[in-house]
Design a protein around this motif. Structure first.
Motif, PDB file in Angstrom:
ATOM      1  N   THR A 299       0.808  -1.229   0.000  1.00 21.86           N
ATOM      2  CA  THR A 299       0.000   0.000   0.000  1.00 21.86           C
ATOM      3  C   THR A 299       0.838   1.275   0.000  1.00 21.86           C
ATOM      4  OG1 THR A 299      -0.099   0.243   2.403  1.00 21.86           O
ATOM      5  CG2 THR A 299      -1.757  -1.194   1.375  1.00 21.86           C
ATOM      6  N   ARG A 300       2.106   1.188   0.399  1.00 27.22           N
ATOM      7  CA  ARG A 300       3.002   2.335   0.510  1.00 27.22           C
ATOM      8  C   ARG A 300       2.551   3.340   1.575  1.00 27.22           C
ATOM      9  NH1 ARG A 300       4.793   4.307  -5.273  1.00 27.22           N
ATOM     10  NH2 ARG A 300       6.391   5.308  -4.023  1.00 27.22           N
ATOM     11  N   VAL A 301       1.812   2.861   2.575  1.00 23.36           N
ATOM     12  CA  VAL A 301       1.537   3.749   3.708  1.00 23.36           C
ATOM     13  C   VAL A 301       2.834   3.935   4.493  1.00 23.36           C
ATOM     14  CG1 VAL A 301      -0.892   3.097   3.871  1.00 23.36           C
ATOM     15  CG2 VAL A 301       0.802   1.908   5.290  1.00 23.36           C
ATOM     16  N   GLU A 302       2.935   5.029   5.216  1.00 21.67           N
ATOM     17  CA  GLU A 302       4.193   5.379   5.895  1.00 21.67           C
ATOM     18  C   GLU A 302       4.075   5.426   7.416  1.00 21.67           C
ATOM     19  OE1 GLU A 302       4.886   9.059   3.878  1.00 21.67           O
ATOM     20  OE2 GLU A 302       5.758   8.072   2.115  1.00 21.67           O
ATOM     21  N   ARG A 303       2.868   5.458   7.920  1.00 24.51           N
ATOM     22  CA  ARG A 303       2.687   5.455   9.382  1.00 24.51           C
ATOM     23  C   ARG A 303       1.429   4.649   9.719  1.00 24.51           C
ATOM     24  NH1 ARG A 303       2.103  11.042  12.603  1.00 24.51           N
ATOM     25  NH2 ARG A 303       4.256  11.288  11.886  1.00 24.51           N
ATOM     26  N   VAL A 304       1.534   3.860  10.784  1.00 22.70           N
ATOM     27  CA  VAL A 304       0.381   3.092  11.253  1.00 22.70           C
ATOM     28  C   VAL A 304       0.101   3.480  12.702  1.00 22.70           C
ATOM     29  CG1 VAL A 304      -0.606   0.803  11.619  1.00 22.70           C
ATOM     30  CG2 VAL A 304       1.090   1.136   9.816  1.00 22.70           C
ATOM     31  N   ALA A 305      -1.113   3.898  12.988  1.00 22.64           N
ATOM     32  CA  ALA A 305      -1.540   4.122  14.374  1.00 22.64           C
ATOM     33  C   ALA A 305      -2.191   2.837  14.872  1.00 22.64           C
ATOM     34  CB  ALA A 305      -2.536   5.276  14.448  1.00 22.64           C
ATOM     35  N   ILE A 306      -1.724   2.367  16.018  1.00 21.67           N
ATOM     36  CA  ILE A 306      -2.199   1.079  16.520  1.00 21.67           C
ATOM     37  C   ILE A 306      -3.072   1.295  17.759  1.00 21.67           C
ATOM     38  CG2 ILE A 306      -1.487  -1.182  17.411  1.00 21.67           C
ATOM     39  CD1 ILE A 306       1.041  -0.929  15.738  1.00 21.67           C
ATOM     40  N   GLY A 307      -4.304   0.820  17.669  1.00 27.57           N
ATOM     41  CA  GLY A 307      -5.241   0.935  18.781  1.00 27.57           C
ATOM     42  C   GLY A 307      -5.941  -0.384  19.034  1.00 27.57           C
ATOM     43  N   GLY A 308      -7.012  -0.315  19.799  1.00 25.34           N
ATOM     44  CA  GLY A 308      -7.765  -1.528  20.120  1.00 25.34           C
ATOM     45  C   GLY A 308      -7.428  -2.035  21.513  1.00 25.34           C
ATOM     46  N   ALA A 309      -8.320  -2.866  22.052  1.00 27.31           N
ATOM     47  CA  ALA A 309      -8.214  -3.298  23.448  1.00 27.31           C
ATOM     48  C   ALA A 309      -6.895  -4.017  23.742  1.00 27.31           C
ATOM     49  CB  ALA A 309      -9.392  -4.209  23.785  1.00 27.31           C
ATOM     50  N   ILE A 310      -6.419  -4.852  22.822  1.00 26.48           N
ATOM     51  CA  ILE A 310      -5.183  -5.588  23.090  1.00 26.48           C
ATOM     52  C   ILE A 310      -4.006  -4.612  23.181  1.00 26.48           C
ATOM     53  CG2 ILE A 310      -3.543  -7.257  22.114  1.00 26.48           C
ATOM     54  CD1 ILE A 310      -5.937  -8.806  21.007  1.00 26.48           C
ATOM     55  N   ALA A 311      -3.955  -3.647  22.282  1.00 25.21           N
ATOM     56  CA  ALA A 311      -2.870  -2.661  22.315  1.00 25.21           C
ATOM     57  C   ALA A 311      -2.921  -1.843  23.610  1.00 25.21           C
ATOM     58  CB  ALA A 311      -2.961  -1.749  21.097  1.00 25.21           C
ATOM     59  N   LEU A 312      -4.146  -1.508  24.047  1.00 23.60           N
ATOM     60  CA  LEU A 312      -4.277  -0.708  25.262  1.00 23.60           C
ATOM     61  C   LEU A 312      -3.840  -1.482  26.504  1.00 23.60           C
ATOM     62  CD1 LEU A 312      -7.721   1.046  24.592  1.00 23.60           C
ATOM     63  CD2 LEU A 312      -5.471   2.135  24.677  1.00 23.60           C
ATOM     64  N   HIS A 313      -4.120  -2.794  26.520  1.00 28.15           N
ATOM     65  CA  HIS A 313      -3.787  -3.612  27.683  1.00 28.15           C
ATOM     66  C   HIS A 313      -2.328  -4.060  27.705  1.00 28.15           C
ATOM     67  CE1 HIS A 313      -8.203  -4.179  28.258  1.00 28.15           C
ATOM     68  NE2 HIS A 313      -7.807  -4.114  29.503  1.00 28.15           N
ATOM     69  N   ARG A 314      -1.637  -3.922  26.606  1.00 24.20           N
ATOM     70  CA  ARG A 314      -0.277  -4.448  26.528  1.00 24.20           C
ATOM     71  C   ARG A 314       0.647  -3.402  25.911  1.00 24.20           C
ATOM     72  NH1 ARG A 314       1.637  -9.231  28.025  1.00 24.20           N
ATOM     73  NH2 ARG A 314       3.679  -9.703  27.193  1.00 24.20           N
ATOM     74  N   PRO A 315       0.991  -2.386  26.680  1.00 24.94           N
ATOM     75  CA  PRO A 315       1.775  -1.281  26.126  1.00 24.94           C
ATOM     76  C   PRO A 315       3.139  -1.702  25.574  1.00 24.94           C
ATOM     77  CG  PRO A 315       1.474  -1.042  28.530  1.00 24.94           C
ATOM     78  CD  PRO A 315       0.596  -2.165  28.089  1.00 24.94           C
ATOM     79  N   GLY A 316       3.720  -2.782  26.104  1.00 26.64           N
ATOM     80  CA  GLY A 316       5.029  -3.231  25.614  1.00 26.64           C
ATOM     81  C   GLY A 316       4.979  -3.818  24.218  1.00 26.64           C
ATOM     82  N   LEU A 317       3.783  -4.111  23.738  1.00 29.18           N
ATOM     83  CA  LEU A 317       3.642  -4.740  22.421  1.00 29.18           C
ATOM     84  C   LEU A 317       4.169  -3.846  21.299  1.00 29.18           C
ATOM     85  CD1 LEU A 317       2.514  -7.099  20.723  1.00 29.18           C
ATOM     86  CD2 LEU A 317       0.290  -5.938  20.759  1.00 29.18           C
ATOM     87  N   LEU A 318       3.958  -2.551  21.444  1.00 28.30           N
ATOM     88  CA  LEU A 318       4.367  -1.628  20.381  1.00 28.30           C
ATOM     89  C   LEU A 318       5.879  -1.692  20.159  1.00 28.30           C
ATOM     90  CD1 LEU A 318       3.372   0.505  18.385  1.00 28.30           C
ATOM     91  CD2 LEU A 318       3.645   2.215  20.183  1.00 28.30           C
TER      92      LEU A 318
END
Ligand SMILES: [Zn+2]
Length: 314
Positions: free
Chosen positions: A250-269
């Motif tokens: 797709t050639r996107v350059e930035r991804v914002a990551i959200g959702g319950a799993i991301a919120l509960h597991r900050p180290g995932l990013l």
């Protein structure tokens, strides 16, 4: 009952909108009021406690109509002009004309029903716009969150499923296009797991909250750390493959990551950033935390009302 022409006739920058977020479990309804200072965000005023999403389509339309009346009263009490209309975020694939739900594995009774027409008819002909929840998340983050100003970007929601929307701006400075994509249902080589969608080998068999909960017998957020090390290592590893594919396709350059799993597991990013850096060559993809958290679907739903119809590809 209000008159739809009044609603449209008083349209102006900064007008409030009624926002509805229909999840597989809960539904929220809010009045979204823009800040008086452009670009500084919105106030989200929830008009009632979240209620359990009705599996019965007609019952859900009836409950929404009651909540919309509450939102209109709230707008009136705050001295607001009649809201622009009703924006709806829903966890499912929307039909090409934007008027109905095509596929919603958690809301089967909604599929094929004239949702926009039915809700509008029950709400005094107020305009109604409907979109995939990842599209709403992206619209919200582009408007006043982690994707502000980005012309090649994506929003990824890590929750019950693995949802994604992308935005590609127009070369002539026009609105560009925003659409949801099935990131979670891309196939991984040598993955024998059967996905809930029926395919064999989907990424979501490693990243979908519902599929992992079924496999482990409990929500993955509540698994003891020692028992879930492999799960989270695989989660980041497999998702990084999906993100490499996303960058190249797709050639996107930035991804914002959200959702319950991301919120509960900050180290995932951070784990995802490391795994992505090890794999990705020939392209750059910045991973950032979604800024608006649980408010994103509501703010995005409200943003639908001022988004040109041809800027969304359902
Ligand atoms: Zn699948």
């Amino acid at each position: 009952m209000m008159d739809a022409m009044d609603a449209m006739g008083s349209s102006e920058m900064g007008q409030s909108a009624i926002a509805v977020d229909i999840g597989g479990t809960n539904t929220r309804v809010a009045l979204v009021v823009p800040s008086p200072n452009p670009g500084t965000g919105q106030s989200v005023l929830e008009v009632a406690p979240a209620f359990a999403t009705e599996q019965d389509y007609a019952a859900q339309i009836a409950r929404l109509a009651v909540a919309v009346i509450s939102a209109l009263r709230l707008a009136d009490r705050r001295g607001r002009a009649q809201p622009l209309g009703i924006g709806v975020s829903l966890g499912g694939r929307i039909a090409r004309d934007g008027a109905s739900v095509l596929v919603a594995p958690n809301l089967r009774d909604y599929e094929g029903r004239p949702f926009v027409q039915d809700l509008s008819a029950q709400c005094g002909s107020l305009p109604v716009r409907l979109a995939h929840d990842a599209v709403c998340g992206l619209l919200a983050e582009r408007r006043s969150g982690a994707l502000a100003g980005m012309e090649r970007c994506a929003y990824l929601t890590l929750s019950t499923g693995t949802g994604c929307a992308i935005h590609l701006g127009a070369a002539d400075g026009g609105a560009g296009v925003t659409l949801s994509i099935e990131l979670g249902h891309q196939l991984l080589d040598h993955n024998p797991r059967v996905c809930l969608c029926g395919q064999v080998g989907c990424l979501e068999t490693y990243t979908g909250g519902r599929q992992l909960a079924l496999r482990y017998g409990q929500p993955i957020e509540s698994l003891p750390a020692a028992e879930s090390l492999d799960l989270w290592r695989d989660f980041a590893e497999k998702l990084s493959i999906g993100l490499v594919n996303l960058a190249h396709l797709t050639r996107v350059e930035r991804v914002a990551i959200g959702g319950a799993i991301a919120l509960h597991r900050p180290g995932l990013l951070d784990a995802l950033r490391v795994a992505l850096a090890e794999r990705l060559r020939g392209a750059q993809l910045e991973l950032v935390a979604a800024a608006l958290g649980a408010q994103a679907p509501l703010i995005g739903a409200a943003t639908l009302l001022t988004t040109p119809e041809d800027a969304l590809l359902h």
